[in-house]
Design a protein around this motif. Structure first.
Motif, mmCIF file in Angstrom:
data_model
loop_
_atom_site.group_PDB
_atom_site.id
_atom_site.type_symbol
_atom_site.label_atom_id
_atom_site.label_comp_id
_atom_site.label_asym_id
_atom_site.label_seq_id
_atom_site.Cartn_x
_atom_site.Cartn_y
_atom_site.Cartn_z
ATOM 1 N N ALA A 18 0.664 -0.835 0.423
ATOM 2 C CA ALA A 18 0.152 -0.087 -0.311
ATOM 3 C C ALA A 18 1.059 1.242 0.096
ATOM 4 O O ALA A 18 0.349 2.018 -0.942
ATOM 5 N N ALA A 22 1.969 0.396 -4.924
ATOM 6 C CA ALA A 22 0.539 0.889 -5.284
ATOM 7 C C ALA A 22 0.744 1.978 -6.283
ATOM 8 O O ALA A 22 1.586 2.539 -6.416
ATOM 9 N N PRO A 24 0.572 5.419 -8.046
ATOM 10 C CA PRO A 24 0.435 6.374 -6.471
ATOM 11 C C PRO A 24 -1.111 7.664 -6.082
ATOM 12 O O PRO A 24 -1.747 7.278 -7.545
ATOM 13 N N ASN A 25 -0.927 8.859 -6.124
ATOM 14 C CA ASN A 25 -2.584 9.189 -5.441
ATOM 15 C C ASN A 25 -2.682 10.229 -6.563
ATOM 16 O O ASN A 25 -2.004 10.661 -7.565
ATOM 17 N N THR A 29 -8.073 12.457 -5.544
ATOM 18 C CA THR A 29 -8.363 11.627 -3.953
ATOM 19 C C THR A 29 -8.945 12.233 -3.470
ATOM 20 O O THR A 29 -10.401 12.015 -2.908
ATOM 21 N N SER A 152 -5.022 4.307 -9.915
ATOM 22 C CA SER A 152 -4.982 4.992 -8.794
ATOM 23 C C SER A 152 -4.734 4.364 -7.184
ATOM 24 O O SER A 152 -5.388 3.148 -7.105
ATOM 25 N N ARG A 153 -4.094 5.063 -6.519
ATOM 26 C CA ARG A 153 -3.452 3.747 -4.966
ATOM 27 C C ARG A 153 -5.417 3.998 -4.632
ATOM 28 O O ARG A 153 -5.195 2.792 -3.983
ATOM 29 N N ASN A 156 -6.719 1.420 -6.069
ATOM 30 C CA ASN A 156 -6.298 -0.402 -5.738
ATOM 31 C C ASN A 156 -6.566 -0.882 -4.285
ATOM 32 O O ASN A 156 -6.784 -2.269 -4.412
ATOM 33 N N VAL A 157 -5.817 0.021 -3.437
ATOM 34 C CA VAL A 157 -5.544 -0.558 -2.340
ATOM 35 C C VAL A 157 -6.774 -0.746 -1.666
ATOM 36 O O VAL A 157 -7.390 -1.354 -0.962
#
Length: 225
Positions: A18, A22, A24-25, A29, A152-153, A156-157
């Motif tokens: 994470a 992962a 990047p932001n 967001t 997108s982090r 994704n997370v």
């Protein structure tokens, strides 16, 4: 001990991924999270809407087990479970790692535990989870979701967090079944092999927790009734 080691490795891997692996932001967001939190979902992929909301249902699903399980633990189940409403498996995994087997429920249930233990709560969780799952699957834009998952982090997370939560449920299931006198292992395997749907069906059908004193013994129940 093997289970604790595996769970520890999963938690370390999850945290490491994470924060370091992962995607990047994205600049939008925070705005996306704000809109999802306030119900301003126009223009947002229904898959993401469903996923975001179901991440609020899953900690409630776990609450129906962890608060009862916590009665016999040295660590505060309420703390980890409450934190999971914000950070999901990041908070629940440490509880699963440090908890001890707890097949008996000693003493009497409080009004709060009675609510979490009730079939009404189980049915509510099941209906909410199934409705959100159906909404996301039928209305969502899958190609758009895959694209956002790759870039997108947050998406994704959150997706991996969802997968972790639905797959970790059986870790608590054996003790929860024991506290209810359920000895039929077919119940365990039915729940374990059908992620999420098996868990919420179990919550909706499970018998109540048996309140134990130190002199009582469990009476086995063969089926969820």
């Amino acid at each position: 001990m093997k289970t604790k080691i595996v769970l520890t490795l999963v938690w370390i891997g999850f945290v490491g991924y994470a924060f370091f692996l992962a995607p990047p932001n994205q600049p939008d967001t925070f705005e996306l999270i704000k809109n999802l939190s306030t119900g301003k979902i126009e223009g947002i992929n229904p898959l993401i809407v469903a996923l975001f909301n179901i991440m609020g249902v899953l900690p409630l699903m776990y609450s129906c087990l962890t608060f009862l399980d916590g009665r016999g633990q040295k660590i505060p189940a309420w703390l980890f479970t409450s934190a999971s409403f914000a950070v999901g498996a990041f908070a629940l995994l440490p509880y699963l790692i440090f908890r001890n087997p707890n097949p008996l429920f000693q003493g009497q249930k409080t009004w709060f535990l009675k609510i979490l233990d009730s079939r009404i709560t189980g049915v509510f969780v099941a209906v909410a989870a199934i409705a959100l799952l159906g909404y996301g699957i039928t209305q969502g834009n899958w190609s758009n979701f895959v694209e956002q998952w790759q870039t997108s982090r947050f998406i994704n997370v959150m997706s991996l967090d969802f997968c972790a939560l639905i797959l970790l449920f059986p870790v608590l299931l054996t003790d929860d079944m024991a506290r209810r006198g359920i000895k039929n292992q077919k119940v365990f395997w039915a729940v374990a092999f059908v992620p999420l749907l098996g868990a919420v069906t179990y919550l909706a059908l499970r018998p109540p927790t048996i309140e134990q004193s130190h002199t009582q013994t469990l009476e086995p129940t063969q089926v969820v009734a």
